[in-house]
Design a protein around this motif. Structure first.
Motif, mmCIF file in Angstrom:
data_model
loop_
_atom_site.group_PDB
_atom_site.id
_atom_site.type_symbol
_atom_site.label_atom_id
_atom_site.label_comp_id
_atom_site.label_asym_id
_atom_site.label_seq_id
_atom_site.Cartn_x
_atom_site.Cartn_y
_atom_site.Cartn_z
ATOM 1 N N ALA A 1 0.835 -1.218 0.000
ATOM 2 C CA ALA A 1 0.000 0.000 0.000
ATOM 3 C C ALA A 1 0.858 1.251 0.000
ATOM 4 O O ALA A 1 0.540 2.259 -0.655
ATOM 5 N N GLU A 2 1.985 1.207 0.772
ATOM 6 C CA GLU A 2 2.888 2.371 0.808
ATOM 7 C C GLU A 2 3.469 2.643 -0.563
ATOM 8 O O GLU A 2 3.592 3.806 -0.993
ATOM 9 N N GLU A 3 3.849 1.596 -1.250
ATOM 10 C CA GLU A 3 4.418 1.779 -2.586
ATOM 11 C C GLU A 3 3.395 2.428 -3.518
ATOM 12 O O GLU A 3 3.725 3.327 -4.305
ATOM 13 N N ASN A 4 2.139 2.001 -3.415
ATOM 14 C CA ASN A 4 1.082 2.581 -4.264
ATOM 15 C C ASN A 4 0.838 4.052 -3.928
ATOM 16 O O ASN A 4 0.694 4.886 -4.832
ATOM 17 N N ILE A 5 0.784 4.393 -2.632
ATOM 18 C CA ILE A 5 0.505 5.790 -2.257
ATOM 19 C C ILE A 5 1.662 6.692 -2.613
ATOM 20 O O ILE A 5 1.496 7.855 -3.004
ATOM 21 N N ILE A 6 2.920 6.173 -2.520
ATOM 22 C CA ILE A 6 4.087 6.974 -2.908
ATOM 23 C C ILE A 6 4.032 7.242 -4.407
ATOM 24 O O ILE A 6 4.323 8.355 -4.879
ATOM 25 N N MET A 7 3.647 6.225 -5.162
ATOM 26 C CA MET A 7 3.526 6.390 -6.614
ATOM 27 C C MET A 7 2.448 7.448 -6.940
ATOM 28 O O MET A 7 2.655 8.318 -7.799
ATOM 29 N N GLU A 8 1.317 7.403 -6.210
ATOM 30 C CA GLU A 8 0.237 8.378 -6.441
ATOM 31 C C GLU A 8 0.688 9.786 -6.077
ATOM 32 O O GLU A 8 0.398 10.753 -6.795
ATOM 33 N N ILE A 9 1.432 9.930 -4.962
ATOM 34 C CA ILE A 9 1.948 11.245 -4.547
ATOM 35 C C ILE A 9 2.877 11.795 -5.610
ATOM 36 O O ILE A 9 2.835 12.999 -5.967
ATOM 37 N N ASN A 10 3.739 10.970 -6.151
ATOM 38 C CA ASN A 10 4.674 11.423 -7.182
ATOM 39 C C ASN A 10 3.917 11.893 -8.433
ATOM 40 O O ASN A 10 4.261 12.913 -9.041
ATOM 41 N N GLU A 11 2.881 11.130 -8.820
ATOM 42 C CA GLU A 11 2.100 11.505 -9.992
ATOM 43 C C GLU A 11 1.373 12.834 -9.768
ATOM 44 O O GLU A 11 1.315 13.698 -10.656
#
Length: 594
Positions: free
Chosen positions: A352-362
């Motif tokens: 989940a952390e990896e997904n939210i970090i990816m969303e924050i970057n986008e």
């Protein structure tokens, strides 16, 4: 202030209920829907002031056949009675100054108009100048009545309310007004000036015209020295520049709209970014908690492994409760099971952390891209579109100035032609011809006082975009912000005519010798009758009624209107016709609907 006021008006008949309306000294407001008989009240007042019976609209078919009026004069009662289609008015007076008996609307000793003039202080009506040829006739009430009894047709009239639209000489009206103001009937007015005085005046005017022509010629020469393009070329260039301004302003509007849209998108992305960041922080806190739990459980399992080298565990490490033999043996197994469960949660949390970090970057990338685009749009607005519009407007101003030069030159030419025509008229004037002009006898002091009152009322009444006003002796009407009343729409004309009537009432109360002390206005604000953009604003209407509420010292005022502004009418006499048989009073006449 006058010494009389109307206390009551009644309509009676043999088989109908008497319909009465009571009034007070100050402000009286009759309001309600159309077709309830409000205007009949003004008509009844006019009827008792001596109007022609043939014009009286209330027919005997209603069951009513008589109008009565109660007037209070110096504290005494005066009763008036007049039957429909009758030219006689019967007066029962309790005051020694007013005789009881039969009065008529026709000329004679017992004229009803003379009785009303006597109530206003004029005991012996003089002969006034009635036309420009110095002919005189006796002052009558009907000559001046329309200035303080204004019906719904006259309130919107284009011309001055001081002038009756038909039937009365303007000269006689102004002479009557002058007498009310000054008590001067111009009885000893010398109609013939000495020839030397006339010649001096004419020569002075001729000299002034010639001097003005010389000044106009100098100004025209100054204008000729200015290099300006031909009017045809200038107009074409102005049209071209105007088209370019409209086009550029359209681009500017689109750019501003795009900038606002980008700002909105950035705001929404930043909101999502804040939510994602907050969620990421919560994930980190949860991961720390999981790691801490894993360490604690690992410690428990390790302890169980080395239990044999230590004293037997008799208490639970979690709850400190006493453990039986079987519970002691299962402690390590439970801890191991919990450890595996938490490890599984930790693995899910890492995904989940990896997904939210990816969303924050986008989101950050999108926000930065939108900010760059907004910056570029704002640069175009500030560095190109706005400067271009400014330059175009400056150029437009220059071309318009050239048009003004042409127009001024044209106006000067017309002035010169008019002055030359006037010059010819003065040079060829018949020295023996003299005309009576009543306007000349309204001196600067009188006009000054009138203007002071007019300015005060218009300012207090919140006239839209009000800046200045004056009373024109030429038209005998009001001019507001340099614009003649005749150029306003119906709603504004009704408003200005009402203001002018209030001004006359206050002038006579303050400076006049004789004071009618009565003002009746039918539909001063055209609340339901005026539906176009020409109607006076709500704030103007409210301010007009507030002014009347606050200035009741000048006499009795009777206002007839459909709707009235929402104000505190504690100090006014309100008469409401509802046009509803179940609520309040339906209308003026009992039993009469529609």
């Amino acid at each position: 202030m006058a010494n009389f006021y109307i206390k009551r008006i009644s309509l009676t008949g043999r088989q109908v209920e008497t319909a009465s309306v009571l009034f007070e000294k100050g402000l009286n407001i009759i309001y309600g829907p159309s077709n309830t008989g409000k205007s009949y009240i003004a008509e009844c007042i006019d009827y008792m002031f001596g109007s022609d019976a043939k014009t009286f609209r209330i027919g005997s078919e209603t069951g009513y056949d008589c109008v009565t009026m109660l007037v209070i004069y110096n504290g005494d009662e005066i009763h008036l009675e007049r039957y429909f289609e009758d030219n006689n008015i019967y007066v029962d007076s309790h005051n020694s100054d007013i005789k009881s008996g039969k009065y008529t609307r026709n000329k004679g000793k017992a004229n009803i108009g003379d009785m009303w003039l006597r109530l206003m202080g004029i005991d012996d009506p003089p002969k006034i100048l009635a036309n420009e040829n110095f002919h005189r006739w006796a002052l009558t009430l009907r000559t001046i009545l329309h200035t303080f009894l204004i019906d719904e047709d006259d309130i919107i009239q284009t011309g001055s309310i001081f002038y009756k639209r038909a039937g009365y000489s303007k000269t006689a009206i102004l002479s009557s007004l002058l007498y009310f103001m000054t008590n001067d009937s111009l009885e000893h007015y010398d109609a013939r000036e000495a020839k030397s005085i006339k010649d001096a005046k004419r020569n002075a005017i001729i000299e002034y015209i010639n001097s003005s022509l010389s000044n106009l010629a100098n100004r025209k020469n100054d204008l000729r020295e200015q290099t300006v393009p031909k009017i045809e070329e200038t107009q074409g260039k102005i049209n071209s520049i105007m088209d370019e301004i409209y086009s550029t302003e359209g681009n500017l509007s689109a750019a501003v709209e795009r900038s606002e849209k980008l700002s909105h998108e950035i705001y929404e992305i930043n909101s999502k970014l804040a939510e994602s960041t907050m969620l990421h922080n919560r994930y980190q806190a949860l991961r720390s908690q999981y790691i801490s739990d894993i360490r604690r459980l690992t410690f428990i399992v390790d302890g169980e492994i080395h239990r044999e080298s230590h004293a037997e565990t008799t208490r639970c490490p979690f709850c400190d409760g006493t453990l039986g033999k079987e519970e002691v043996e299962s402690c390590a197994e439970a801890a191991g099971s919990e450890l595996r469960r938490i490890q599984a949660h930790l693995n899910d949390l890492r995904d989940a952390e990896e997904n939210i970090i990816m969303e924050i970057n986008e989101l950050n990338e999108t926000s930065n891209s939108l900010k760059i685009e907004r910056t570029n749009v704002e640069k175009v607005i500030d560095s190109k579109l706005k400067p271009k519009i400014h330059t175009l407007r400056q150029t437009l101003s220059d071309y318009r100035n050239s048009i003004e030069v042409h127009q001024e030159t044209s106006v000067i030419g017309r002035f010169e032609n008019d002055m030359i025509t006037d010059l010819k008229n003065y040079e060829g004037e018949d020295e023996n011809e003299v005309k009576y002009k009543p306007r000349d006898h309204f001196n600067d002091q009188m006009i000054g006082h009138f203007n002071e009152i007019l300015d005060k009322i218009l300012d207090n009444c919140s006239f839209e975009n009000y800046s200045s006003s004056y009373f024109s002796k030429d038209t005998f009407d009001v001019v507001v912000n340099g614009k003649a009343k005749a150029k306003f729409g119906k709603g504004y004309r009704a408003f200005l005519n009402s203001v002018l009537a209030l001004t006359l009432m206050e002038y006579l109360a303050t400076y006049g010798v004789y004071k009618p002390g009565l003002l009746v206005i039918d539909s001063p604000i055209l609340s339901l009758k005026e539906k176009t953009s020409e109607k006076a604003s709500d704030s103007m209407k409210k301010s007009l009624f507030r002014y009347m509420l606050n200035n009741q010292q000048n006499g009795q005022t009777i206002i007839i209107e459909n709707e009235i502004p929402k104000l505190d009418y504690t100090h006014a006499n309100l008469i409401h016709f509802t046009k509803d048989p179940n609520i309040g009073r339906y209308g003026l006449l009992h039993g009469i609907t529609e």
